[in-house]
Write an enzyme that holds these catalytic residues in place. Structure first.
Site, PDB file in Angstrom:
ATOM      1  N   TYR A 143      -7.433  -5.602  -5.150  1.00 21.33           N
ATOM      2  CA  TYR A 143      -8.549  -5.479  -6.099  1.00 21.33           C
ATOM      3  C   TYR A 143      -8.639  -4.050  -6.654  1.00 21.33           C
ATOM      4  O   TYR A 143      -8.590  -3.835  -7.863  1.00 21.33           O
ATOM      5  CB  TYR A 143      -9.848  -5.851  -5.386  1.00 21.33           C
ATOM      6  CG  TYR A 143     -11.069  -5.862  -6.278  1.00 21.33           C
ATOM      7  CD1 TYR A 143     -11.258  -6.870  -7.218  1.00 21.33           C
ATOM      8  CD2 TYR A 143     -12.051  -4.875  -6.167  1.00 21.33           C
ATOM      9  CE1 TYR A 143     -12.389  -6.898  -8.029  1.00 21.33           C
ATOM     10  CE2 TYR A 143     -13.188  -4.902  -6.969  1.00 21.33           C
ATOM     11  CZ  TYR A 143     -13.358  -5.914  -7.896  1.00 21.33           C
ATOM     12  OH  TYR A 143     -14.475  -5.931  -8.702  1.00 21.33           O
ATOM     13  N   GLU A 145      -6.523  -1.404  -6.555  1.00 19.04           N
ATOM     14  CA  GLU A 145      -5.363  -0.910  -7.314  1.00 19.04           C
ATOM     15  C   GLU A 145      -5.121  -1.757  -8.564  1.00 19.04           C
ATOM     16  O   GLU A 145      -4.660  -1.241  -9.584  1.00 19.04           O
ATOM     17  CB  GLU A 145      -4.110  -0.873  -6.434  1.00 19.04           C
ATOM     18  CG  GLU A 145      -4.195   0.108  -5.267  1.00 19.04           C
ATOM     19  CD  GLU A 145      -4.149   1.588  -5.661  1.00 19.04           C
ATOM     20  OE1 GLU A 145      -4.472   1.944  -6.805  1.00 19.04           O
ATOM     21  OE2 GLU A 145      -3.790   2.398  -4.791  1.00 19.04           O
ATOM     22  N   VAL A 186     -26.062  -8.558  -0.583  1.00 23.46           N
ATOM     23  CA  VAL A 186     -27.365  -9.058  -1.040  1.00 23.46           C
ATOM     24  C   VAL A 186     -27.443 -10.575  -0.852  1.00 23.46           C
ATOM     25  O   VAL A 186     -28.412 -11.100  -0.286  1.00 23.46           O
ATOM     26  CB  VAL A 186     -27.629  -8.668  -2.515  1.00 23.46           C
ATOM     27  CG1 VAL A 186     -28.928  -9.283  -3.004  1.00 23.46           C
ATOM     28  CG2 VAL A 186     -27.681  -7.159  -2.669  1.00 23.46           C
ATOM     29  N   PHE A 189     -27.552 -11.534   2.955  1.00 17.89           N
ATOM     30  CA  PHE A 189     -28.852 -11.325   3.598  1.00 17.89           C
ATOM     31  C   PHE A 189     -29.853 -12.389   3.138  1.00 17.89           C
ATOM     32  O   PHE A 189     -30.588 -12.948   3.935  1.00 17.89           O
ATOM     33  CB  PHE A 189     -29.418  -9.930   3.257  1.00 17.89           C
ATOM     34  CG  PHE A 189     -28.764  -8.788   4.008  1.00 17.89           C
ATOM     35  CD1 PHE A 189     -27.714  -9.010   4.880  1.00 17.89           C
ATOM     36  CD2 PHE A 189     -29.222  -7.481   3.850  1.00 17.89           C
ATOM     37  CE1 PHE A 189     -27.102  -7.953   5.564  1.00 17.89           C
ATOM     38  CE2 PHE A 189     -28.638  -6.420   4.532  1.00 17.89           C
ATOM     39  CZ  PHE A 189     -27.567  -6.664   5.385  1.00 17.89           C
ATOM     40  N   GLY A 205     -25.798   0.040  10.039  1.00 17.18           N
ATOM     41  CA  GLY A 205     -26.731  -0.233   8.941  1.00 17.18           C
ATOM     42  C   GLY A 205     -27.178   1.017   8.207  1.00 17.18           C
ATOM     43  O   GLY A 205     -28.008   0.961   7.302  1.00 17.18           O
ATOM     44  N   GLN A 207     -25.135   2.926   6.436  1.00 15.91           N
ATOM     45  CA  GLN A 207     -24.355   3.143   5.212  1.00 15.91           C
ATOM     46  C   GLN A 207     -25.199   2.724   4.005  1.00 15.91           C
ATOM     47  O   GLN A 207     -25.958   1.762   4.103  1.00 15.91           O
ATOM     48  CB  GLN A 207     -22.989   2.437   5.251  1.00 15.91           C
ATOM     49  CG  GLN A 207     -22.982   0.938   5.138  1.00 15.91           C
ATOM     50  CD  GLN A 207     -23.189   0.233   6.472  1.00 15.91           C
ATOM     51  OE1 GLN A 207     -23.908   0.717   7.332  1.00 15.91           O
ATOM     52  NE2 GLN A 207     -22.601  -0.938   6.618  1.00 15.91           N
ATOM     53  N   THR A 208     -25.070   3.472   2.921  1.00 18.63           N
ATOM     54  CA  THR A 208     -25.939   3.208   1.769  1.00 18.63           C
ATOM     55  C   THR A 208     -25.157   2.528   0.651  1.00 18.63           C
ATOM     56  O   THR A 208     -23.945   2.641   0.543  1.00 18.63           O
ATOM     57  CB  THR A 208     -26.544   4.506   1.198  1.00 18.63           C
ATOM     58  OG1 THR A 208     -25.477   5.331   0.755  1.00 18.63           O
ATOM     59  CG2 THR A 208     -27.394   5.213   2.217  1.00 18.63           C
ATOM     60  N   ASP A 271     -14.090  -0.053   4.475  1.00 16.30           N
ATOM     61  CA  ASP A 271     -15.420  -0.214   3.894  1.00 16.30           C
ATOM     62  C   ASP A 271     -15.984   1.175   3.584  1.00 16.30           C
ATOM     63  O   ASP A 271     -16.128   2.005   4.476  1.00 16.30           O
ATOM     64  CB  ASP A 271     -16.329  -0.931   4.904  1.00 16.30           C
ATOM     65  CG  ASP A 271     -17.603  -1.430   4.262  1.00 16.30           C
ATOM     66  OD1 ASP A 271     -17.497  -2.191   3.284  1.00 16.30           O
ATOM     67  OD2 ASP A 271     -18.688  -1.055   4.722  1.00 16.30           O
TER      68      ASP A 271
HETATM   69  N1  LIG Z   1     -20.729  -8.184  -9.471  1.00 15.71           N
HETATM   70  C1  LIG Z   1     -20.455  -6.930  -9.183  1.00 15.71           C
HETATM   71  O1  LIG Z   1     -21.192  -6.295  -8.417  1.00 15.71           O
HETATM   72  C2  LIG Z   1     -19.265  -6.243  -9.813  1.00 15.71           C
HETATM   73  C3  LIG Z   1     -19.034  -4.893  -9.481  1.00 15.71           C
HETATM   74  C4  LIG Z   1     -17.948  -4.252 -10.047  1.00 15.71           C
HETATM   75  C5  LIG Z   1     -17.122  -4.905 -10.929  1.00 15.71           C
HETATM   76  N2  LIG Z   1     -17.366  -6.214 -11.229  1.00 15.71           N
HETATM   77  C6  LIG Z   1     -16.425  -6.893 -12.146  1.00 15.71           C
HETATM   78  O2  LIG Z   1     -17.121  -7.684 -13.066  1.00 15.71           O
HETATM   79  C7  LIG Z   1     -16.368  -8.877 -13.336  1.00 15.71           C
HETATM   80  C8  LIG Z   1     -17.232 -10.101 -13.088  1.00 15.71           C
HETATM   81  O3  LIG Z   1     -17.654 -10.099 -11.737  1.00 15.71           O
HETATM   82  P1  LIG Z   1     -18.638 -11.206 -11.132  1.00 15.71           P
HETATM   83  O4  LIG Z   1     -19.473 -10.558 -10.116  1.00 15.71           O
HETATM   84  O5  LIG Z   1     -19.266 -11.953 -12.239  1.00 15.71           O
HETATM   85  O6  LIG Z   1     -17.585 -12.114 -10.341  1.00 15.71           O
HETATM   86  P2  LIG Z   1     -17.355 -13.683 -10.392  1.00 15.71           P
HETATM   87  O7  LIG Z   1     -16.343 -13.989  -9.348  1.00 15.71           O
HETATM   88  O8  LIG Z   1     -18.648 -14.414 -10.338  1.00 15.71           O
HETATM   89  O9  LIG Z   1     -16.753 -13.883 -11.835  1.00 15.71           O
HETATM   90  C9  LIG Z   1     -15.412 -13.750 -12.141  1.00 15.71           C
HETATM   91  C10 LIG Z   1     -15.020 -14.907 -13.041  1.00 15.71           C
HETATM   92  O10 LIG Z   1     -13.646 -14.769 -13.395  1.00 15.71           O
HETATM   93  C11 LIG Z   1     -13.028 -16.038 -13.241  1.00 15.71           C
HETATM   94  N3  LIG Z   1     -11.606 -15.807 -12.985  1.00 15.71           N
HETATM   95  C12 LIG Z   1     -11.027 -15.279 -11.882  1.00 15.71           C
HETATM   96  N4  LIG Z   1      -9.705 -15.211 -12.029  1.00 15.71           N
HETATM   97  C13 LIG Z   1      -9.436 -15.695 -13.266  1.00 15.71           C
HETATM   98  C14 LIG Z   1      -8.243 -15.889 -14.010  1.00 15.71           C
HETATM   99  N5  LIG Z   1      -7.051 -15.553 -13.493  1.00 15.71           N
HETATM  100  N6  LIG Z   1      -8.338 -16.417 -15.243  1.00 15.71           N
HETATM  101  C15 LIG Z   1      -9.526 -16.767 -15.772  1.00 15.71           C
HETATM  102  N7  LIG Z   1     -10.690 -16.609 -15.124  1.00 15.71           N
HETATM  103  C16 LIG Z   1     -10.635 -16.075 -13.874  1.00 15.71           C
HETATM  104  C17 LIG Z   1     -13.747 -16.713 -12.099  1.00 15.71           C
HETATM  105  O11 LIG Z   1     -13.591 -18.113 -12.067  1.00 15.71           O
HETATM  106  C18 LIG Z   1     -15.187 -16.265 -12.367  1.00 15.71           C
HETATM  107  O12 LIG Z   1     -15.848 -17.150 -13.232  1.00 15.71           O
HETATM  108  C19 LIG Z   1     -15.133  -8.826 -12.447  1.00 15.71           C
HETATM  109  O13 LIG Z   1     -14.056  -8.350 -13.205  1.00 15.71           O
HETATM  110  C20 LIG Z   1     -15.503  -7.826 -11.389  1.00 15.71           C
HETATM  111  O14 LIG Z   1     -14.389  -7.168 -10.878  1.00 15.71           O
HETATM  112  C21 LIG Z   1     -18.415  -6.908 -10.686  1.00 15.71           C
END
Ligand SMILES: NC(=O)c1ccc[n+]([C@@H]2O[C@H](COP(=O)([O-])OP(=O)(O)OC[C@H]3O[C@@H](n4cnc5c(N)ncnc54)[C@H](O)[C@@H]3O)[C@@H](O)[C@H]2O)c1
Length: 311
Positions: A143, A145, A186, A189, A205, A207-208, A271
């Site tokens: 993820y 990299e 989140v 919990f 617990g 860690q922030t 982590d």
């Molecule tokens: N939610 C967070 O806290 C957070 C934090 C940092 C970055 N992000 C980034 O935001 C984006 C959305 O995150 P999210 O929390 O909604 O996650 P999520 O898993 O709910 O959504 C990701 C979506 O991408 C789809 N998907 C995965 N692989 C796919 C592929 N190969 N082709 C087509 N669709 C694909 C999944 O089915 C899903 O609907 C991601 O790129 C994630 O890395 C989210």
């Protein structure tokens, strides 16, 4: 405008698609439904300006669009570690395919990058000029990299082909439509509290983390996409208010009126101990900052989870 949202049926993608549809844009929601679910976008399917496409971003996709939000990628460790090779492919091949599309159509493209590009950081809070401390061979690397390589591709397409890019580094976000089994703190919990199960706290617990409510996050992404050409980022989007995991657990217990007990388990590998965005750049460039307080956001999230069948 015609706008492509990859990962559009996921947690963030569905909120983003909903907003864009509400603004009157033609939205193409592309998803392979790996972690996304039709329920998240069910209310949009009947709208004439919403189109749902089942497709995997690791394969090229051709469509005429003005803007692309590239969100496709599983975001929680449980899901991205289940098939790590596919995770890296989704980030890297997905970026290549979507950047190719942006290059051909002249579309502006935003990448949903992540605070994970900072790894286990030595500086706190993290500013965008910090290069990060990431283990390239660990179990989170597919993820971390993958997202770092996607950033590289975005900036190379920008420098080499003048593609109009936006790289947003998203920090922990929570809210309705999170996957109930994604193992993120989140949702964990809340689900445990609602089911009356023990609440699992990793480490002691102390860690922030900072948590951004989904509505704030989406406002940040929209503002970034709309700023004038010439500002590619990267830019941190998140909420800088920090809470320890213990504080979070106590808030959840109080808001759910749950009698669950706290149990402590060993910290998982790699982590990060602390993670907090410096959002000065977002304030300056986007005039954006989060508004929703943790308790308010938690309450909305708890209301969502309490309507689900959590068995
Ligand atoms: N939610 C967070 O806290 C957070 C934090 C940092 C970055 N992000 C980034 O935001 C984006 C959305 O995150 P999210 O929390 O909604 O996650 P999520 O898993 O709910 O959504 C990701 C979506 O991408 C789809 N998907 C995965 N692989 C796919 C592929 N190969 N082709 C087509 N669709 C694909 C999944 O089915 C899903 O609907 C991601 O790129 C994630 O890395 C989210």
């Amino acid at each position: 405008m015609r706008i492509l949202v990859t990962g559009g049926s996921g947690f963030l993608g569905s909120h983003l698609s909903e907003k864009l549809v509400g603004f009157g844009h033609d939205v193409i929601c592309l998803d392979n439904f790996y972690t996304g679910h039709r329920n998240n976008i069910e209310h949009l399917v009947s709208k004439s300006n919403f189109e749902l496409v089942r497709h995997d971003v690791t394969f090229p996709y051709y469509v005429e669009v003005d803007r692309i939000y590239n969100l496709a990628c599983p975001a929680s460790p449980i899901h991205y570690q289940a098939n790590p090779v596919q995770t890296t492919k989704t980030s890297v091949h997905g970026a290549i395919n979507m950047l190719g599309l942006a290059k051909r159509t002249g579309a502006r493209i935003l990448q949903a990058s992540t605070s994970e590009v900072y790894g286990d950081p030595e500086i706190h809070p993290q500013t965008e000029d910090y290069w990060g401390r990431v283990n390239p061979i660990g179990i989170r690397s597919c993820y971390d990299e993958g997202k770092r390589c996607a950033e590289t591709l975005f900036f190379d397409y920008h420098r080499q082909y003048a593609v109009d890019i936006r790289v947003a580094r998203i920090f922990n976000t929570y809210g309705p439509r999170m996957h109930p089994k994604d193992g993120r703190v989140v949702s964990n919990f809340i689900v445990q509290a609602l089911k009356g199960e023990d609440i699992t706290v990793y480490g002691d617990g102390s860690q922030t983390r900072s948590f951004c409510f989904v509505d704030d996050l989406i406002e940040g992404l929209l503002a970034f996409m709309d700023v004038d050409k010439g500002f590619p980022g990267p830019i941190n989007i998140g909420n800088p208010t920090e809470f320890t995991m213990l504080e979070l657990a106590e808030s959840v217990l109080k808001l759910t009126n749950s009698a669950s007990r706290l149990v402590f388990k060993e910290l998982p590998q790699d982590d990060p101990k602390q993670r907090k965005p410096d959002i000065s750049l977002a304030k300056e460039k986007l005039s954006w900052e989060p508004k929703v307080q943790l308790n308010e956001g938690l309450l909305k999230t708890i209301q969502y989870f309490s309507k689900l069948d959590l068995k």
